[in-house]
Design an enzyme around this catalytic site. Structure first.
Site, PDB file in Angstrom:
ATOM      1  N   ASP A  20      13.975  -2.786  -0.111  1.00 17.20           N
ATOM      2  CA  ASP A  20      15.275  -2.812  -1.170  1.00 17.20           C
ATOM      3  C   ASP A  20      15.104  -3.938  -2.296  1.00 17.20           C
ATOM      4  OD1 ASP A  20      16.205  -0.823   0.440  1.00 17.20           O
ATOM      5  OD2 ASP A  20      17.584  -2.206   1.417  1.00 17.20           O
ATOM      6  N   CYS A  43       4.019   2.853   9.580  1.00 14.99           N
ATOM      7  CA  CYS A  43       4.216   3.967   9.304  1.00 14.99           C
ATOM      8  C   CYS A  43       5.260   4.919   9.953  1.00 14.99           C
ATOM      9  CB  CYS A  43       2.984   4.918   9.007  1.00 14.99           C
ATOM     10  SG  CYS A  43       3.183   6.336   8.426  1.00 14.99           S
ATOM     11  N   PRO A  79       0.884  -1.205  -0.005  1.00 11.58           N
ATOM     12  CA  PRO A  79      -0.171   0.015  -0.043  1.00 11.58           C
ATOM     13  C   PRO A  79       0.941   1.377   0.013  1.00 11.58           C
ATOM     14  CG  PRO A  79       0.054  -1.038   2.080  1.00 11.58           C
ATOM     15  CD  PRO A  79       0.825  -1.832   1.427  1.00 11.58           C
ATOM     16  N   LEU A  80       0.558   2.185  -0.884  1.00  8.25           N
ATOM     17  CA  LEU A  80       1.531   3.274  -1.125  1.00  8.25           C
ATOM     18  C   LEU A  80       0.620   4.657  -0.966  1.00  8.25           C
ATOM     19  CD1 LEU A  80       3.620   1.884  -3.788  1.00  8.25           C
ATOM     20  CD2 LEU A  80       4.331   2.191  -1.550  1.00  8.25           C
ATOM     21  N   THR A  81       0.979   5.546  -0.200  1.00  8.43           N
ATOM     22  CA  THR A  81       0.133   6.846  -0.095  1.00  8.43           C
ATOM     23  C   THR A  81       0.095   7.537  -1.382  1.00  8.43           C
ATOM     24  OG1 THR A  81       0.804   6.865   2.095  1.00  8.43           O
ATOM     25  CG2 THR A  81      -0.318   8.971   1.103  1.00  8.43           C
ATOM     26  N   HIS A 115       8.794  -4.800   7.630  1.00 13.95           N
ATOM     27  CA  HIS A 115       9.798  -4.065   6.865  1.00 13.95           C
ATOM     28  C   HIS A 115      11.180  -4.063   7.554  1.00 13.95           C
ATOM     29  CE1 HIS A 115      10.560   0.143   4.469  1.00 13.95           C
ATOM     30  NE2 HIS A 115      11.836  -0.621   4.836  1.00 13.95           N
ATOM     31  N   GLN A 142      -6.097  -1.071   3.966  1.00 14.16           N
ATOM     32  CA  GLN A 142      -4.999  -0.772   5.142  1.00 14.16           C
ATOM     33  C   GLN A 142      -5.795   0.284   5.813  1.00 14.16           C
ATOM     34  OE1 GLN A 142      -1.040   1.411   5.034  1.00 14.16           O
ATOM     35  NE2 GLN A 142      -0.354  -0.866   5.572  1.00 14.16           N
ATOM     36  N   ARG A 184       8.892   0.691  -3.236  1.00 19.09           N
ATOM     37  CA  ARG A 184       9.606   1.421  -4.134  1.00 19.09           C
ATOM     38  C   ARG A 184      10.034   0.847  -5.446  1.00 19.09           C
ATOM     39  NH1 ARG A 184      14.558   3.647  -1.312  1.00 19.09           N
ATOM     40  NH2 ARG A 184      14.858   1.816  -0.418  1.00 19.09           N
TER      41      ARG A 184
END
Length: 669
Positions: A514, A400, A313-315, A471, A367, A537
């Site tokens: 990464d 977060c 999930p990415l803002t 993460h 999320q 990313r």
């Protein structure tokens, strides 16, 4: 010789210019401050500067600048003469006397900008680049095709659509008439219609604090004590604050899925409402002859995620069109952008738009973030009620790192409050019924003080989590160091050991950090024992990474193939945001957001060594052709020009400002 941390681009592609500034992924996490740019001359930039030149802000300045990206403005662009949506779609306006919009279709069409043309998939290989788009005036105008009409058989924006020529015809008198393809509408009813649309009635109940939450209320009473009295807080206890709608008995409310008619019998409607609340309260509490009639952990829907690819999930950038693009490249699991529990309970239109799901998303989750136990449990309950069948899991954000979230006790702050975290997961699990709760976390809060190895073995059997994502960095680290995959392995081993000792069901564990290639992905899986890697990313910079992972290869994707992906994103954006002027420019904005990451990709054919590494920064280079060079441009004006290839010229009043000046993104942990 290129300095360490620089992508090793072949000498023949290097340009003799100063290297571009490296995007700062830490700054993009959203601390609310912007690094000083001495070239801007803007005193506001100086006031927000950090480091040795920091200036003390007044209280008013702090309030005005709180939050991330305060300098970005994306005002909606409207037509010169707005046409009522009802009339535009070919219907009658119910409030014609009071409606402030125009109802005169001929007058609207007279001043409406000319139709745009969306290129077809085969056209992308012959499209001229920006700056070389001269059109032969003698050539006939190209056929206008509406992406929404082509996908669904009708365009809900009707006469407002900027691709109107694709679904309009004129009778003998010249009167325009909208066209529908009934056969296509019937065929795509289950394959193109977005799910998880909350009803306007349910939103009204949430906004007026009348939505019933019997499961959340019952769980709250359990936390307060079996006698129903408030627990007396001590110096070390957690004070559980209830939202306003839980202070009193929930007011009766009509079933959210049913929109009540204006002439409904109020007595019958009240009885229906009472029955709904009574039934849901019965579901929330155990039956007299059963000590615990709730869904147990072992009875929860099991998540079989081994070997599947997972888009994080990415803002901002992880919206539905971007998720569809990643699915087209092979993403198996997708999750909506982070939503805040209080905003869901307030009936926020913006927050509820985050749960929308496209049918192509095979496994989809929502999320949620928050710090208050009642709010998170109630938000889980309303998600289960309003999105039944449309959500496969609900992910609790415990990773977060941004200050705005962390300081409220949400996100990574929950890692330091295991007692509260356990209550949240247990309560959400009960409120969600069969829908599993998953937890996304970091290795710890402070650098050098990892705590996940102690917490993770408890998340499944004690708290009820159905899957875990870790993460490999602490909250304090952000992106300053590489992810610690050795520690991820330690955490996986701790979970598996407890499962083996107590004969517990196996839950999926995903790692993160990464991953930028097929080699990275499979090496991390093999070394750590995770079921997969959540890609964040890496997917932003190269969405086709999922194809690489599935096919176990490094794809030297061509510039035209990359342009095909950009075209698909534009098409998905128009289908989601709309083909009218406002929707068109919303698509333009988010397409530019996506390009602000994709430009960081260095084509494999230009590198001296493989695989590429995500933290390597590219020197100035030229591509193998003109398009590849354009796609590598870090100039936001070039991103706008690329978007114009598919969406037409940008309005004069529209401009794009990259997210933070680093062109980076705001991750959710």
């Amino acid at each position: 010789m290129l300095p360490p941390g620089t992508a090793q681009v072949k000498a023949e592609f290097l340009l003799p210019v100063n290297p571009p500034a490296a995007p700062d992924d830490d700054a993009a996490e959203g601390s609310g401050s912007v690094r000083r740019d001495t070239r801007s001359g803007d005193p506001q930039d100086d006031a927000r500067s950090t480091g040795p030149t920091r200036v003390k802000l007044t209280k008013a300045q702090k309030k005005a600048q709180s939050g991330s990206n305060k300098g970005r403005r994306f005002g909606k662009v409207h037509d010169e003469l707005d046409l009522c949506f009802k009339v535009a779609a070919g219907s009658m306006c119910d409030f014609e006397d009071k409606c402030q919009n125009n109802h005169d279709i001929p007058a609207y069409l007279a001043v409406k900008p000319p139709d745009l043309r969306f290129p077809q998939p085969g056209d992308v290989h012959d499209m001229p680049l920006p700056g070389a788009m001269d059109v032969d005036s003698a050539a006939p105008p190209p056929l206008t095709i509406c992406p929404v009409f082509e996908a669904t058989g009708e365009c809900r924006f009707g006469f407002r659509c900027r691709y109107l020529g694709g679904h309009v015809r004129y009778d003998e008198s010249g009167t325009p008439e909208l066209v529908k393809d009934d056969d296509k509408i019937a065929r795509v009813a289950l394959t193109a219609v977005e799910a998880n649309r909350i009803s306007s009635h349910a939103q009204k109940l949430l906004r007026t604090k009348k939505y019933p939450f019997p499961i959340a209320a019952a769980f709250q009473k359990e936390l307060e004590g079996s006698d129903g009295t408030k627990a007396v807080p001590t110096a070390t206890s957690i004070v559980i604050a209830e939202p306003d709608q839980m202070d009193d008995e929930p007011e009766p409310a009509a079933p959210p899925p049913v929109q009540p008619s204006t002439d409904a019998d109020p007595i019958l409607e009240q009885r229906t409402t009472d029955a709904l609340v009574a039934q849901r309260t019965a579901d929330a509490l155990p039956a007299p002859d059963a000590p615990d009639a709730r869904t147990r952990f072992a009875e929860k829907k099991r998540l079989d995620w081994a070997g599947k690819t997972y888009l994080a999930p990415l803002t901002t950038v992880g919206n539905l069109p971007f998720r569809r693009l990643c699915v087209s490249y092979g993403a198996d699991i997708t999750c909506g952008e982070m939503g805040l529990a209080p905003s869901f309970l307030a009936g926020s239109k913006e927050e509820w738009s985050l749960v929308r799901r496209h049918p192509s998303e095979r496994t989809f989750g929502v999320q949620i973030a928050g710090s208050k136990i009642p709010a998170l449990v109630a938000a889980a309950e309303v998600l289960a009620q309003e999105c039944a069948g449309g959500v496969d899991f609900v992910d609790l954000n415990c990773g977060c790192p941004i200050d705005l979230v962390f300081k409220t006790g949400s996100g990574a702050a929950l890692l330091d409050n295991v007692n509260r975290l356990g209550k949240i997961v247990r309560g959400m699990s009960r409120a969600l019924g069969e829908i599993p709760v998953t937890v996304k976390l970091r290795t710890g809060v402070k650098d050098g003080k990892n705590t996940a190895h102690k917490l993770m073995p408890r998340l499944g059997p004690e708290f009820g989590a159905g899957a875990i994502t870790l993460h490999g960095r602490t909250r304090q680290q952000r992106y300053t160091k590489l992810a610690d995959w050795a520690y991820i392995k330690e955490c996986v081993d701790a979970v598996r050991a407890r499962e083996a000792d107590e004969d517990l069901p196996r839950i999926p564990i995903f790692g993160g950090g990464d991953c930028f290639s097929s080699h990275d992905y499979h090496a991390c899986v093999d070394a750590s024992g995770v079921d997969g890697v959540m890609v964040a990313r890496g997917a932003l910079i190269k969405p086709w990474i999922f194809t690489e992972i599935k096919e176990r290869r490094e794809w030297d994707i061509s510039a035209r193939e990359r342009l095909e992906g950009i075209q698909r994103y534009a098409e998905y954006g128009l289908t989601h945001f709309g083909t009218d002027t406002a929707g068109l420019n919303a698509t333009r904005r988010y397409l530019c957001e996506a390009l602000s990451f994709q430009y960081r990709y260095v084509p494999i054919g230009l590198l001296e060594t493989l695989p590429a590494r995500i933290n390597d920064r590219a020197p100035a280079f030229r591509g193998r052709d003109e398009l590849e060079t354009l796609l590598a441009s870090g100039d936001s004006r070039d991103w706008v020009r690329i978007a114009e290839m598919f969406l037409g010229p940008a309005p004069e009043a529209w401009s794009f400002t990259p997210k933070h000046r680093s062109n980076s993104y705001e991750s959710q942990g």
